[in-house]
Design an enzyme around this catalytic site. Sequence first.
Site: not given
Length: 252
Positions: A23, A41
């Site tokens: 990320r 996520n």
Amino acid sequence: MSPAEPKAVRGVVRGKVQGVYFRDTTELRARSLGLAGWVRNAEDGTVLIHAEGPERELDELVAFLGEGPPAARVEAVELEPVPVDGYEYFGIRGIGSGSFAIQEHLATRRHFDLRLEVDGVMRSWALPRGPSLDPFERRPATEVADHTRDDARYEGPTPTGGVIVWDRGAYEREGLVPWPAALDRGRAEFRLDGEKLRGGFALRRHTGRGERSQWWLTKRPDEHARPGSDVTADQPRSVVSGRTLDELLRGG
Ligand code: MN
């Protein structure tokens, strides 16, 4: 269609992509390319992404996603074109933005208070009719002074009545504009993860600015919405003590 016209893609990255800074590196790369959107996520171990901007920069980001950061092992990148949403920045989603609380409070009048943690204080709105899980209900919300996190945890008697902690949990900021700018502009979307209230909500200011400004609080029509329900009547008890406000006021 001109090549400079923004495009958008959305989809999933599969493989060993969580716990490997996927990320963070995606956010950095997207921002350095001038793209907007989000990365998050998912619960199934994949990474979800929405990116929009010029096609050439999108192609560069997609190439990056196919590799990922060094510790990742990308098995598949499945993206499809979607309409441009108009995001103003690229951000990581799915990280708690802080705590929220809803207290039921007897002062001059009986009401609920919504408190959202923003930059270390609890931004607060008085809800004369409480919150609702019905997406067709819009509930009035009057902005009031910031409170402390201790205030938001307090349950017990007050000089003019009493207060219970009706719901509490974490919340996540959403929408197209980062906070607190979204609140300054009078349009903020967020996701609550409480014991009673869950899913997406929106606060929209319609009159005034600052303290005493008038907003609407609405439930977004998602899987947590309960059309026709009356959550404050159905679940009146404190999530801390199990008492109702009436029981607390009677000294129960
Ligand atoms: Mn109050």
